[in-house]
Scaffold this motif. Sequence first.
Motif, mmCIF file in Angstrom:
data_model
loop_
_atom_site.group_PDB
_atom_site.id
_atom_site.type_symbol
_atom_site.label_atom_id
_atom_site.label_comp_id
_atom_site.label_asym_id
_atom_site.label_seq_id
_atom_site.Cartn_x
_atom_site.Cartn_y
_atom_site.Cartn_z
ATOM 1 N N LEU A 191 32.105 40.123 36.900
ATOM 2 C CA LEU A 191 31.679 38.797 37.333
ATOM 3 C C LEU A 191 32.200 37.703 36.391
ATOM 4 O O LEU A 191 32.749 36.694 36.866
ATOM 5 C CB LEU A 191 30.159 38.733 37.441
ATOM 6 N N PRO A 192 32.071 37.850 35.069
ATOM 7 C CA PRO A 192 32.657 36.841 34.171
ATOM 8 C C PRO A 192 34.157 36.684 34.353
ATOM 9 O O PRO A 192 34.672 35.568 34.298
ATOM 10 C CB PRO A 192 32.319 37.378 32.778
ATOM 11 N N LEU A 193 34.859 37.808 34.569
ATOM 12 C CA LEU A 193 36.311 37.738 34.740
ATOM 13 C C LEU A 193 36.665 36.930 35.988
ATOM 14 O O LEU A 193 37.519 36.032 35.937
ATOM 15 C CB LEU A 193 36.891 39.150 34.849
ATOM 16 N N ILE A 194 36.009 37.225 37.098
ATOM 17 C CA ILE A 194 36.309 36.523 38.350
ATOM 18 C C ILE A 194 35.870 35.063 38.275
ATOM 19 O O ILE A 194 36.626 34.150 38.637
ATOM 20 C CB ILE A 194 35.628 37.235 39.538
ATOM 21 N N ALA A 195 34.646 34.826 37.802
ATOM 22 C CA ALA A 195 34.100 33.466 37.782
ATOM 23 C C ALA A 195 34.892 32.551 36.860
ATOM 24 O O ALA A 195 35.195 31.402 37.219
ATOM 25 C CB ALA A 195 32.629 33.508 37.358
ATOM 26 N N THR A 196 35.248 33.039 35.667
ATOM 27 C CA THR A 196 35.981 32.179 34.730
ATOM 28 C C THR A 196 37.414 31.941 35.193
ATOM 29 O O THR A 196 37.970 30.870 34.948
ATOM 30 C CB THR A 196 35.989 32.781 33.313
ATOM 31 N N PHE A 202 43.195 34.717 35.496
ATOM 32 C CA PHE A 202 42.980 36.173 35.454
ATOM 33 C C PHE A 202 43.772 36.805 34.306
ATOM 34 O O PHE A 202 43.268 37.700 33.610
ATOM 35 C CB PHE A 202 43.375 36.807 36.786
ATOM 36 N N LEU A 203 45.010 36.359 34.112
ATOM 37 C CA LEU A 203 45.823 36.893 33.019
ATOM 38 C C LEU A 203 45.124 36.690 31.677
ATOM 39 O O LEU A 203 44.987 37.630 30.877
ATOM 40 C CB LEU A 203 47.189 36.198 33.004
ATOM 41 N N LEU A 204 44.665 35.473 31.420
ATOM 42 C CA LEU A 204 44.022 35.157 30.151
ATOM 43 C C LEU A 204 42.688 35.882 30.014
ATOM 44 O O LEU A 204 42.326 36.328 28.915
ATOM 45 C CB LEU A 204 43.824 33.645 30.043
ATOM 46 N N GLY A 205 41.965 36.031 31.121
ATOM 47 C CA GLY A 205 40.694 36.748 31.080
ATOM 48 C C GLY A 205 40.885 38.229 30.776
ATOM 49 O O GLY A 205 40.114 38.821 30.015
#
Length: 314
Positions: A185-190, A220-223
């Motif tokens: 969820l943090p990956l998608i949301a951020t 997404f890359l940075l996350g």
Amino acid sequence: MKDYIALASKGYHEWWRYLVGAFLIFIIWQVGSIPFLAAVTYKLMAEGNGISEIGNYEVQMGTLDSNLTFFLMLFSFAVGFFGVWLIVRFLHNQKFKDLLTTRAKFDWKRVAFGFSIVGFFIVIMTILDYVINPDDYLWNFKWDQFIILAIIGIIMVPIQATFEELYFRGYFMQGLGVIFKNRWLPLIATSLGFGLLHLGNPEVGKLGYIIMVSYIGTGFLLGIMALMDEGLELSIGYHAGNNLITALLVTADWTAFQTESILIYTEEPMVGFDVFFPVLIVYPIYLLVMAKVYKWKNWKSKLFGKVILPESTR
């Protein structure tokens, strides 16, 4: 503790603190824009022009000297950086280092690697395109203006990039992770939030919403970098390298940063596979190289697994 997201549990991590903190950081960041807006307003009034179009991006960009505009635009991110420190330190009672990395010390070598991998790619691709399509560019190199640009960029762009990483891959990612106890969820949301942050960029107006594929893909890359490497050093380096090298090397009249760069791209931009090429081809290569260099393992658990907090902090 090797879990980057779980580091937030070492401070106060109630959900309401992140709601209040995110709002306050945003306000502090926007306060940093006041000097730029004030300078533009003063210049318009001094020249006897109306200020009814002060919110117009083209008016803002064309009113002041380009280097001064560049500095004042980046100044707001420096204020935002201070805002992140303030909120993390006093609202969450969290060590600032714990917002940056799981390592004992901030790893500057990782920053340099992230900077280099994207910087090298941008330089090579720009040179190739300039050689193949020289008529698409205008040579704009002016020593006096470029030196000022370089000084501003070298100092301010890393601050700008670091603020955005701290806000999205740091504060939001840790906050959502400790609240919802997962990583996906943090990956998608951020990543979506990072993309939407750029919705007002002039590139979107010029190329259309399809360019959001690039912004969200970069999010997404940075996350993924932050989660797999358990820290922000690589994403900070990459973000700073992308923004700084681009600002120094090439600009156009439809980009967010209009600088005294070496080259000016003069052709009308066209939307094609080049929007998808970095996201589908280049970004996976970046991740594979970093995975090899830093021996990343357990992709599934690090990107989609649960966040387990220490018993004493639940």
